[in-house]
Scaffold this active site. Structure first.
Site, mmCIF file in Angstrom:
data_model
loop_
_atom_site.group_PDB
_atom_site.id
_atom_site.type_symbol
_atom_site.label_atom_id
_atom_site.label_comp_id
_atom_site.label_asym_id
_atom_site.label_seq_id
_atom_site.Cartn_x
_atom_site.Cartn_y
_atom_site.Cartn_z
ATOM 1 N N HIS A 107 34.664 23.743 50.181
ATOM 2 C CA HIS A 107 35.191 22.615 49.419
ATOM 3 C C HIS A 107 36.335 23.027 48.490
ATOM 4 C CE1 HIS A 107 31.701 19.541 49.987
ATOM 5 N NE2 HIS A 107 32.019 20.172 51.100
ATOM 6 N N HIS A 130 27.827 24.764 59.684
ATOM 7 C CA HIS A 130 26.512 24.121 59.675
ATOM 8 C C HIS A 130 25.446 24.949 60.386
ATOM 9 C CE1 HIS A 130 28.461 19.970 58.645
ATOM 10 N NE2 HIS A 130 28.475 20.837 57.646
HETATM 11 FE FE1 HEB Z 1 29.395 20.656 55.780
HETATM 12 C C1 HEB Z 1 26.545 20.846 53.889
HETATM 13 C C2 HEB Z 1 29.332 17.246 55.582
HETATM 14 C C3 HEB Z 1 32.364 20.500 57.488
HETATM 15 C C4 HEB Z 1 29.685 24.121 55.620
HETATM 16 N N1 HEB Z 1 28.198 19.328 54.895
HETATM 17 C C5 HEB Z 1 27.100 19.603 54.148
HETATM 18 C C6 HEB Z 1 26.556 18.403 53.654
HETATM 19 C C7 HEB Z 1 27.305 17.380 54.145
HETATM 20 C C8 HEB Z 1 28.342 17.977 54.929
HETATM 21 C C9 HEB Z 1 27.093 15.895 53.923
HETATM 22 C C10 HEB Z 1 25.330 18.279 52.762
HETATM 23 C C11 HEB Z 1 25.631 18.493 51.281
HETATM 24 C C12 HEB Z 1 24.315 18.443 50.562
HETATM 25 O O1 HEB Z 1 23.892 19.468 50.013
HETATM 26 O O2 HEB Z 1 23.690 17.358 50.546
HETATM 27 N N2 HEB Z 1 30.628 19.159 56.434
HETATM 28 C C13 HEB Z 1 30.391 17.839 56.267
HETATM 29 C C14 HEB Z 1 31.426 17.097 56.905
HETATM 30 C C15 HEB Z 1 32.278 17.998 57.446
HETATM 31 C C16 HEB Z 1 31.759 19.304 57.138
HETATM 32 C C17 HEB Z 1 31.527 15.600 56.954
HETATM 33 C C18 HEB Z 1 33.555 17.741 58.225
HETATM 34 C C19 HEB Z 1 33.299 17.110 59.518
HETATM 35 N N3 HEB Z 1 30.765 22.052 56.397
HETATM 36 C C20 HEB Z 1 31.937 21.763 57.045
HETATM 37 C C21 HEB Z 1 32.680 22.971 57.227
HETATM 38 C C22 HEB Z 1 31.948 23.993 56.688
HETATM 39 C C23 HEB Z 1 30.737 23.386 56.188
HETATM 40 C C24 HEB Z 1 34.027 23.054 57.886
HETATM 41 C C25 HEB Z 1 32.235 25.432 56.605
HETATM 42 C C26 HEB Z 1 32.948 26.146 57.429
HETATM 43 N N4 HEB Z 1 28.312 22.211 54.891
HETATM 44 C C27 HEB Z 1 28.538 23.553 55.052
HETATM 45 C C28 HEB Z 1 27.427 24.304 54.531
HETATM 46 C C29 HEB Z 1 26.509 23.352 54.037
HETATM 47 C C30 HEB Z 1 27.107 22.055 54.285
HETATM 48 C C31 HEB Z 1 27.274 25.807 54.524
HETATM 49 C C32 HEB Z 1 25.105 23.621 53.436
HETATM 50 C C33 HEB Z 1 25.118 23.553 51.920
HETATM 51 C C34 HEB Z 1 23.781 24.011 51.371
HETATM 52 O O3 HEB Z 1 22.964 24.597 52.064
HETATM 53 O O4 HEB Z 1 23.562 23.771 50.172
#
Ligand code: HEB
Length: 650
Positions: free
Chosen positions: A88, A251
């Site tokens: 982020h 993921h």
């Molecule tokens: Fe992620 C977690 C959405 C891409 C790595 N994700 C997460 C959550 C959500 C999301 C709603 C839950 C938060 C809480 O704690 O409740 N993603 C999302 C979307 C997209 C994404 C709509 C576009 C399609 N991811 C992404 C990327 C990466 C990631 C590109 C790197 C390379 N995530 C992640 C991790 C986690 C999440 C390692 C777990 C956190 C904890 O365990 O605390």
């Protein structure tokens, strides 16, 4: 994957002070209200040179599995939280104007800390403070946030390409002002339909990092979600393979949090003393509320593997409302461990891409774990590092070789040409063009214009652009409407280039030197010149630098100077000079600003702001009343632009 062999890197002066303080202070703050600790690049770079990265990594590795009651680690591992935090922080980057990214560590501040998508990322910073405190100045918050993501990935068995250190912390969150949601973003980059925002905005919804996890405007339609994913990931310069590797690789770790429908409670902006307390039960651990979605993607969320892709492709997924009362997907007729996993609409979207490309990649990554390792490691490094600019800005001992998206330039050749000789040739040529021009005008102006156009593509936001590389010789830059006619100027310079090319004079140096000389001949002060540029082989590095080339309003003019890292004073003096050169007679002086202040003088819409914006008017008045000061400051500002992309380092 081990760290790649480490090339380079002198821990010296990659950051020059022209690149800090380029953003205005947060609204309502005076600059002496801001924190001062660690915010001068020189202090930071000196401290960074002494930082023991191995010790930081050792501490971070231990940190991952030391759960604290204050905010317990899911599955006994903070990895998921820290990877999400890093993603982020870096994922705000947008290639349209280079804004966003983790350089500056601005995720600690408003507005972005209070974005809905960043819920509970205040907790991760509280947790990390002892490490920041221990290592101090040399470990900026920006570096720490990214490094913690890297160590999290590695400590769960995932692949990492390397680490580019050198993020200089900002003293406040003003650099995120235009990412929204703020009044200034509203006025400059509005999003009429929130949920369907367009570039230059990065996400489809202001306040999210990319897309709504439940699907467009919370409609769980995977096919439409796929289009939004391609659009928004494209705005940060990610292709399909990078996008799919990042989503499914990310993921592989951690879980979503939405134990009940009651919500996370007030954001830090709404209640700074008790941000995001969570309204389900204890508000933490199994009761945590972050996104309102609930569950992990895999059966082993603290272990790197490609099971996300295997599950995604081989199981049948059905839509349901989770405990947070939001749309998510579960395995149909699941038994055992599989009954505990879930997918978001944005994950299912990878199976329903109308272009068919995401499905293919899901299959490839499900079948070939090594392929995923390679794609994820590279895409993660790009994600984390894109806003740092050229590889020469990367410090530390784990920096991988230059990546294509860093648009590396060849090493500069040893200059053998005497600059005074080149300068003399340029003067001769300028004088020739004076006598040859039909109107008898002294036409050095086009040479100044060439240098300005070449250098002013520089963006302080992500350190891209600038005259180094002389990409203005190639498409796409040479074809931009603002650059019309410059091919003729380049043609005139060709003669000089031919004479000195064999003696280490690259185009990029020649363009700037000719521009400097032109400005001097036009009445400017003697310009500083810094040689040592080199020439790119093509125009690749400037393909997406052409946002707002013809600014429409004074707000966009101001924004474009700000993006270049220039102050209001520098904007006034440079614009005033450029306009003066546009006059018949073409002498560099404060004459245009003087005239502008006069009653009844007709000026363009954008010039009127120099007269009527109270702050700019004060600056304009100062320059209008002192031509000596004007010429002095013009020379400084001009040189700053010409050298803006000269990163010292190897
Ligand atoms: Fe992620 C977690 C959405 C891409 C790595 N994700 C997460 C959550 C959500 C999301 C709603 C839950 C938060 C809480 O704690 O409740 N993603 C999302 C979307 C997209 C994404 C709509 C576009 C399609 N991811 C992404 C990327 C990466 C990631 C590109 C790197 C390379 N995530 C992640 C991790 C986690 C999440 C390692 C777990 C956190 C904890 O365990 O605390």
């Amino acid at each position: 994957m081990a760290y790649l062999p480490v090339l380079l890197v002198l821990p010296l002066l990659a950051v020059s002070d022209s690149h800090v303080g380029s953003y205005p202070a947060a609204a309502g703050m005076r600059s002496d209200d801001l924190p001062r600790w660690g915010y001068t690049p020189e202090d930071y770079v000196a401290a960074l040179a002494k930082l023991d990265f191995e010790a930081v990594k050792t501490d971070l590795t231990a940190f991952m599995t030391q759960s604290q009651d204050f905010w317990p680690a899911d599955y006994g591992h903070y990895g998921g939280l820290l990877i999400r935090q890093a993603w982020h922080c870096a994922g705000t980057y947008r290639s349209s104007d280079g804004r966003g990214g983790c350089d500056g560590g601005s995720q600690r501040f408003g507005p972005s800390l209070s974005w809905e998508d960043n819920a509970n990322l205040d907790k991760s910073k509280t947790l990390l403070w002892p490490i920041k405190e221990k290592f101090g100045l040399g470990l900026s918050w920006g570096d720490l946030i990214i490094l913690a993501g890297n160590v999290a990935i590695e400590s769960m068995g995932g692949p990492v390409l390397g680490f580019c250190a050198g993020r200089v912390d900002a003293a406040d969150g003003s650099q995120d002002e235009l990412l929204g949601p703020t009044a200034r973003q509203e006025s400059l980059f509005p999003c009429p339909v929130n949920g369907d925002c367009k570039a230059p905005l990065g996400p489809d919804t202001v306040g999210l990092i990319y897309v709504n996890p439940q699907g467009p405007m919370a409609n769980p339609i995977p096919r439409l979600s796929a289009g939004q994913i391609r659009d928004t990931f494209g705005r940060m310069g990610m292709n399909d393979s990078e996008t799919v590797a990042l989503i499914g690789g990310g993921h592989a770790f951690g879980k979503t949090h939405g134990a009940c429908p009651e919500g996370p409670g007030p954001s830090p902006q709404e209640d700074p003393t008790r941000p995001w307390p969570g309204k389900c039960g204890s508000g933490k651990g199994k009761d945590a509320y972050t996104s309102g979605l609930e569950g992990p993607w895999t059966t082993n969320p603290t272990q790197w593997d490609n099971s996300y892709f295997k599950h995604l492709q081989s199981l049948t997924w059905e839509l349901y409302k989770g405990p947070g009362n939001k749309w998510q997907w579960r395995v149909q007729n699941a038994t055992g461990a599989l009954s505990g996993i879930m997918m978001l609409t944005t994950d299912i979207a990878l199976l329903e891409d109308p272009e068919g490309s995401y499905q293919k990649l899901v299959r490839e990554f499900a079948e070939d774990a090594a392929k995923l390792d390679h794609a994820f490691a590279h895409a993660w490094y790009k994600l984390a590092t894109r806003d740092m600019g050229p590889v020469t800005r990367c410090l530390g001992k784990d920096v991988p070789p230059a990546q294509p998206w860093q648009y590396p330039l060849p090493a500069p050749s040893q200059p053998q040409a005497k600059l005074s000789k080149v300068r003399a040739e340029v003067v001769k040529m300028l004088n020739r063009s004076k006598t040859e021009s039909a109107e008898g005008f002294f036409s050095a102006v086009p040479f100044a214009r060439l240098a300005w156009r070449c250098a002013s593509t520089f963006r302080a936001t992500d350190y891209r652009g600038g005259c180094n590389g002389a990409r203005i010789r190639f498409s796409p830059e040479k074809d931009w409407p603002v650059n019309k006619g410059l091919d003729q100027v380049l043609e005139s310079l060709q003669l000089i280039q031919d004479r000195f090319a064999g003696r280490g004079l690259p185009w990029a140096d020649l363009i700037v030197l000719a521009g400097n000389t032109a400005v001097e001949e036009l009445g400017g002060k003697k310009m500083q010149f810094c040689s040592g540029r080199s020439d790119a082989a093509d125009g690749q590095g400037s393909h997406d630098l052409d946002l707002d080339l013809q600014p429409k309003s004074w707000a966009t003019v101001r924004e474009s100077f700000e993006r270049m890292g220039l102050s209001a004073r520098e904007m006034v003096v440079l614009s005033g000079g450029a306009r003066a050169l546009g006059f018949a007679g073409a002498q560099l002086s404060n004459s245009y600003l003087t005239r502008l202040l006069g009653i009844g003088h007709a000026a363009s819409e954008t010039d009127l702001m120099f007269k009527f914006d109270p702050v700019l008017a004060a600056i304009t008045q100062e320059y209008a009343s002192d031509n000596g000061l004007f010429l002095e400051d013009f020379a400084q500002a001009w040189t700053k632009v010409m050298d803006a992309d000269r990163f010292k380092g190897p």
